[in-house]
Scaffold this motif. Sequence first.
Motif, mmCIF file in Angstrom:
data_model
loop_
_atom_site.group_PDB
_atom_site.id
_atom_site.type_symbol
_atom_site.label_atom_id
_atom_site.label_comp_id
_atom_site.label_asym_id
_atom_site.label_seq_id
_atom_site.Cartn_x
_atom_site.Cartn_y
_atom_site.Cartn_z
ATOM 1 N N ILE A 126 1.950 -18.939 45.890
ATOM 2 C CA ILE A 126 2.369 -18.055 44.782
ATOM 3 C C ILE A 126 2.419 -16.597 45.228
ATOM 4 O O ILE A 126 3.480 -15.965 45.227
ATOM 5 C CB ILE A 126 1.425 -18.221 43.569
ATOM 6 C CG1 ILE A 126 1.491 -19.650 43.030
ATOM 7 C CG2 ILE A 126 1.794 -17.224 42.470
ATOM 8 C CD1 ILE A 126 0.532 -19.943 41.903
ATOM 9 N N PHE A 127 1.252 -16.031 45.592
ATOM 10 C CA PHE A 127 1.191 -14.598 45.890
ATOM 11 C C PHE A 127 2.067 -14.215 47.083
ATOM 12 O O PHE A 127 2.720 -13.169 47.075
ATOM 13 C CB PHE A 127 -0.260 -14.175 46.160
ATOM 14 C CG PHE A 127 -1.167 -14.357 44.976
ATOM 15 C CD1 PHE A 127 -0.720 -14.114 43.686
ATOM 16 C CD2 PHE A 127 -2.482 -14.778 45.139
ATOM 17 C CE1 PHE A 127 -1.542 -14.284 42.595
ATOM 18 C CE2 PHE A 127 -3.320 -14.948 44.060
ATOM 19 C CZ PHE A 127 -2.842 -14.710 42.781
ATOM 20 N N ARG A 128 2.079 -15.047 48.122
ATOM 21 C CA ARG A 128 2.887 -14.717 49.300
ATOM 22 C C ARG A 128 4.368 -14.706 48.956
ATOM 23 O O ARG A 128 5.103 -13.782 49.342
ATOM 24 C CB ARG A 128 2.618 -15.718 50.424
ATOM 25 C CG ARG A 128 3.410 -15.427 51.687
ATOM 26 C CD ARG A 128 3.226 -16.492 52.737
ATOM 27 N NE ARG A 128 3.704 -17.800 52.279
ATOM 28 C CZ ARG A 128 3.922 -18.839 53.078
ATOM 29 N NH1 ARG A 128 3.695 -18.728 54.375
ATOM 30 N NH2 ARG A 128 4.349 -19.984 52.600
ATOM 31 N N ILE A 129 4.818 -15.733 48.215
ATOM 32 C CA ILE A 129 6.238 -15.814 47.855
ATOM 33 C C ILE A 129 6.621 -14.672 46.935
ATOM 34 O O ILE A 129 7.684 -14.043 47.096
ATOM 35 C CB ILE A 129 6.525 -17.169 47.185
ATOM 36 C CG1 ILE A 129 6.314 -18.299 48.205
ATOM 37 C CG2 ILE A 129 7.944 -17.209 46.622
ATOM 38 C CD1 ILE A 129 6.426 -19.678 47.627
ATOM 39 N N LEU A 130 5.740 -14.375 45.963
ATOM 40 C CA LEU A 130 6.020 -13.272 45.041
ATOM 41 C C LEU A 130 6.078 -11.946 45.792
ATOM 42 O O LEU A 130 7.005 -11.143 45.585
ATOM 43 C CB LEU A 130 4.931 -13.227 43.963
ATOM 44 C CG LEU A 130 5.031 -12.079 42.947
ATOM 45 C CD1 LEU A 130 6.336 -12.159 42.152
ATOM 46 C CD2 LEU A 130 3.828 -12.099 42.000
ATOM 47 N N SER A 161 9.229 -11.778 47.951
ATOM 48 C CA SER A 161 10.429 -11.628 47.119
ATOM 49 C C SER A 161 10.601 -10.187 46.672
ATOM 50 O O SER A 161 11.703 -9.624 46.742
ATOM 51 C CB SER A 161 10.339 -12.549 45.906
ATOM 52 O OG SER A 161 10.263 -13.899 46.298
ATOM 53 N N LEU A 162 9.506 -9.584 46.226
ATOM 54 C CA LEU A 162 9.581 -8.188 45.797
ATOM 55 C C LEU A 162 9.884 -7.272 46.977
ATOM 56 O O LEU A 162 10.704 -6.347 46.879
ATOM 57 C CB LEU A 162 8.263 -7.772 45.141
ATOM 58 C CG LEU A 162 7.967 -8.399 43.766
ATOM 59 C CD1 LEU A 162 6.557 -8.050 43.315
ATOM 60 C CD2 LEU A 162 8.987 -7.924 42.738
ATOM 61 N N GLY A 163 9.233 -7.534 48.120
ATOM 62 C CA GLY A 163 9.473 -6.709 49.303
ATOM 63 C C GLY A 163 10.906 -6.793 49.780
ATOM 64 O O GLY A 163 11.527 -5.777 50.112
ATOM 65 N N VAL A 164 11.457 -7.998 49.791
ATOM 66 C CA VAL A 164 12.842 -8.194 50.240
ATOM 67 C C VAL A 164 13.824 -7.518 49.284
ATOM 68 O O VAL A 164 14.825 -6.920 49.717
ATOM 69 C CB VAL A 164 13.154 -9.696 50.372
ATOM 70 C CG1 VAL A 164 14.651 -9.923 50.541
ATOM 71 C CG2 VAL A 164 12.391 -10.288 51.553
ATOM 72 N N SER A 165 13.535 -7.615 47.985
ATOM 73 C CA SER A 165 14.446 -6.991 47.013
ATOM 74 C C SER A 165 14.488 -5.475 47.197
ATOM 75 O O SER A 165 15.554 -4.855 47.093
ATOM 76 C CB SER A 165 14.016 -7.349 45.587
ATOM 77 O OG SER A 165 12.751 -6.804 45.285
ATOM 78 N N PHE A 166 13.344 -4.855 47.480
ATOM 79 C CA PHE A 166 13.318 -3.412 47.741
ATOM 80 C C PHE A 166 13.993 -3.095 49.073
ATOM 81 O O PHE A 166 14.705 -2.101 49.196
ATOM 82 C CB PHE A 166 11.868 -2.905 47.749
ATOM 83 C CG PHE A 166 11.320 -2.583 46.388
ATOM 84 C CD1 PHE A 166 11.423 -1.297 45.863
ATOM 85 C CD2 PHE A 166 10.703 -3.562 45.626
ATOM 86 C CE1 PHE A 166 10.914 -0.992 44.605
ATOM 87 C CE2 PHE A 166 10.195 -3.275 44.375
ATOM 88 C CZ PHE A 166 10.298 -1.990 43.854
ATOM 89 N N ALA A 167 13.754 -3.952 50.083
ATOM 90 C CA ALA A 167 14.348 -3.716 51.401
ATOM 91 C C ALA A 167 15.866 -3.829 51.350
ATOM 92 O O ALA A 167 16.584 -3.088 52.039
ATOM 93 C CB ALA A 167 13.779 -4.718 52.404
ATOM 94 N N ALA A 168 16.389 -4.758 50.533
ATOM 95 C CA ALA A 168 17.836 -4.943 50.410
ATOM 96 C C ALA A 168 18.515 -3.695 49.857
ATOM 97 O O ALA A 168 19.693 -3.452 50.115
ATOM 98 C CB ALA A 168 18.138 -6.148 49.528
ATOM 99 N N LEU A 173 5.142 -5.246 49.540
ATOM 100 C CA LEU A 173 4.732 -6.586 49.974
ATOM 101 C C LEU A 173 3.221 -6.629 50.236
ATOM 102 O O LEU A 173 2.524 -7.535 49.748
ATOM 103 C CB LEU A 173 5.496 -6.965 51.245
ATOM 104 C CG LEU A 173 5.330 -8.397 51.774
ATOM 105 C CD1 LEU A 173 6.561 -8.785 52.589
ATOM 106 C CD2 LEU A 173 4.087 -8.571 52.640
ATOM 107 N N LEU A 174 2.714 -5.656 51.002
ATOM 108 C CA LEU A 174 1.297 -5.644 51.342
ATOM 109 C C LEU A 174 0.416 -5.454 50.108
ATOM 110 O O LEU A 174 -0.641 -6.084 49.975
ATOM 111 C CB LEU A 174 1.010 -4.541 52.368
ATOM 112 C CG LEU A 174 1.611 -4.752 53.764
ATOM 113 C CD1 LEU A 174 1.406 -3.508 54.624
ATOM 114 C CD2 LEU A 174 0.982 -5.963 54.431
ATOM 115 N N PHE A 175 0.860 -4.599 49.180
ATOM 116 C CA PHE A 175 0.062 -4.319 47.988
ATOM 117 C C PHE A 175 -0.011 -5.550 47.083
ATOM 118 O O PHE A 175 -1.099 -5.942 46.632
ATOM 119 C CB PHE A 175 0.664 -3.136 47.213
ATOM 120 C CG PHE A 175 -0.062 -2.843 45.932
ATOM 121 C CD1 PHE A 175 -1.262 -2.138 45.950
ATOM 122 C CD2 PHE A 175 0.440 -3.278 44.709
ATOM 123 C CE1 PHE A 175 -1.936 -1.869 44.764
ATOM 124 C CE2 PHE A 175 -0.229 -3.019 43.527
ATOM 125 C CZ PHE A 175 -1.414 -2.312 43.553
#
Length: 283
Positions: free
Chosen positions: A131-135, A138-145, A155-157
């Motif tokens: 759960i936490f890793r995927i979430l 997903s958030l990190g990738v969306s910001f990176a995109a 992602l780390l937070f």
Amino acid sequence: MSEILNNEATAADNGHVLTNADFRGITLRSFTLMSSFNYERMQSLGFLYGIMKPLRKIYAGDDEGLREAMHRHMAAFNMTCAPSTFVMGIALAMEEMYAKDKTMDTSGVNAIKVSLMGPLSGIGDTFFWGIFRILACSLGVSFAAQGNPIAPFILLFVFNLPNVLVRWFGIKLGYTQGSSLIEKLEKGGQMQLVTHCAGIIGAVSIGTMIAMWVSINCPLVFQIGEMEIIIQDYLNQIFPKLLPLAATLGVYGALKKGLNTSAIIGGIVVIGFVLGVLGAVSM
């Protein structure tokens, strides 16, 4: 959460010796749990390092008791890292009881540790890796995109916030609630039953790990007339995973006899090579 804080406030009244400073130290040291992982004792060195300072505090002035406690916690241990502090808390609560009452059976601490490894790892893997890793990713990738430079920090937070909270409150919950529960079981004469059941759960967990991790098969095939006899099929009918179990018990027997670990590994390599060349075993 408030209950944990209340328990901590009354810790001194219950005879507990650990403080917030000790909890902070255990929480920080728990991040090194995997730093010395090995296939003989797995996370035991990291576990002992995490509770080393509190152990010294509990066994202050009792060098022999400290040595025995350190030896106990060198037993093999392996579980999801984040909830491991809960087990550390319970282990320290039990060590505190042993330090006060030398007549208690010290085998219970490792039995409890082994019994908690499987259930807590299942919960930890589900939440942190499922759960936490995927979430967080997903958030990190969306910001990176979007080209946002804060993507890795998001992602780390998101991943580490629950990680740190579980470690921090896990040690408190295990130490405060674990000790009171153990005291109730001890007074009610149920501790031996709990230890026995924990040992059963531990044996089942070890059997499961053997079946999952140890892969040894017999590829021998004999032809009798038109009938093909596959040895592994017959072994599976007699006792599934018989060869992995036999190999594991053989290594365990060698360890019990005090053979050097390097010698055992060397023996496994030589025997495996010879049997592999002869076609008697395969992975």
